[in-house]
Enzyme design. Sequence first.
Site, mmCIF file in Angstrom:
data_model
loop_
_atom_site.group_PDB
_atom_site.id
_atom_site.type_symbol
_atom_site.label_atom_id
_atom_site.label_comp_id
_atom_site.label_asym_id
_atom_site.label_seq_id
_atom_site.Cartn_x
_atom_site.Cartn_y
_atom_site.Cartn_z
ATOM 1 N N ARG A 64 -10.330 -11.431 1.269
ATOM 2 C CA ARG A 64 -11.257 -12.415 0.706
ATOM 3 C C ARG A 64 -10.627 -13.807 0.699
ATOM 4 N NH1 ARG A 64 -11.892 -9.291 -4.799
ATOM 5 N NH2 ARG A 64 -11.673 -7.642 -3.263
ATOM 6 N N LYS A 101 0.842 -1.192 0.000
ATOM 7 C CA LYS A 101 0.000 0.000 0.000
ATOM 8 C C LYS A 101 0.879 1.245 0.000
ATOM 9 C CE LYS A 101 -3.786 -1.977 2.752
ATOM 10 N NZ LYS A 101 -4.947 -1.776 1.883
HETATM 11 ZN ZN LIG Z 1 -5.508 -5.764 1.925
#
Ligand SMILES: [Zn+2]
Length: 463
Positions: free
Chosen positions: A315, A241
């Site tokens: 997920r 990120k």
């Molecule tokens: Zn993530």
Amino acid sequence: MTNAVLTDVPRASIPLIALPVAALKDWLKKQPKATVAWLEASGFEAKPGRFALVPNAKGGLAFVVTLLSEPASLWDLAALPTALPKAVYRLELFDGVPADRRPRLALGWMLGAERAVTYKKGPRKTVAQLAVGKTIDLTRVGRMARSLLWVRELITTPAADMTPDALAAAVRAVGDKYGASVREIAGDDLLAEGFCGIHAVGRASAYAPRLLDVMWGDPRHPSVVLVGKGVCFDTGGLSLKPGRAMALMKKDMAGAAIALGVARFVMEAGLPLNLRLLLPIVENAIGGNALRVSDVLRMKGGISVEVANTDAEGRLVTAEALAEAVAGKPDLVVDFTTLGPGRALFGDAMAALFCNDDALAARVQALGVLAEDPLWRMPLAAAYEGLLDSPMADMTNAPEAPYAQAITAALFLQRFVGKKTPWIHLDFMAWNIAARPGRPVGGEATALRAVVRLLEGMASSAT
Ligand SMILES: [Zn+2]
């Protein structure tokens, strides 16, 4: 701070008159001229949440009057514990406030009395207390406040102190307290049991990835499995990120914390349910052995997944817990997640709800309104199934096209759930961006109150 609300009413307490805005006019007619003049002179407005301190003839505090929403809201009294002078206030509720609306006022006061979770030194600010007498049963209210506040603390605690080890210890402690059986599958044992996704996401961390499996209750009662995404810190993995996008990633275990908070409430209340809690707990870190982009995982549930982005890890771990959840054919599965697209859709004040059963979806959405914990249903739109196609595997974890992302995430999970088990998928932010009464900046137990009501309903229909 659940002791901010008392059952016993001390003689020296100050009346707190709480009435709906619509009842103000009639109430004013019954007040002495001096009171009416004081309220006017001090700029008292006829709006929910407004309050006024009304003096007596000696210059002391005679009473406090405050105005409620219609119907009365959880947050109507939440500003008062820190706004009023320290004292005990005895609640004098307007008769027209329905009995089933009263407990939430006490809960709002308890939450409003609590300060934000911080590491700052210094004494706690003293807060005003509310005495409710026999008008409100505090048993459920206190239980709810304890669960909510504990979940917020788990979420807000920095990742250095809320490691996978620490979160797993919190799960074990609650399980032990209520006589649940707690199983922990950690490290390479995950591979032996087929949880390759949980292992792959968490293996680069200094803390072993794991799946916590908690069972509680009587097998003859309705069976519920709660699943929660427990990514204790999400760097994004090798799909790292950028700067600010990592700022709140200590909260990426909020799904696990909220599932745990619901379970704690159920166990403490002794609801007649057969409860199972499945929490994949990992840290999505970078390292020489980190999961790579383009790797293919042979996931629990027999589905292969090509990893197009290591930051779509939530997920992966949630899907494997769901595959395990449905294997036991429970009556209901609920998963709690911070997958990302939920907050893009709805911000911090509500949750995205996906459900494969229309009646169940309508029920939980209505309970969310009732609990002032709103959920909004989104479609499991089959039209987007094709976005999950991968040339290398049964599916990709991150479709290239950046569209309908909350839906494609839910469709990804649905493949592990199948269509036979009633299933609710929740995707939310779980973080208060700005401080509001009763809701300091920090972790939030989004959807906890709605799901607790759903489970209470299942429990009461069982007995
Ligand atoms: Zn993530």
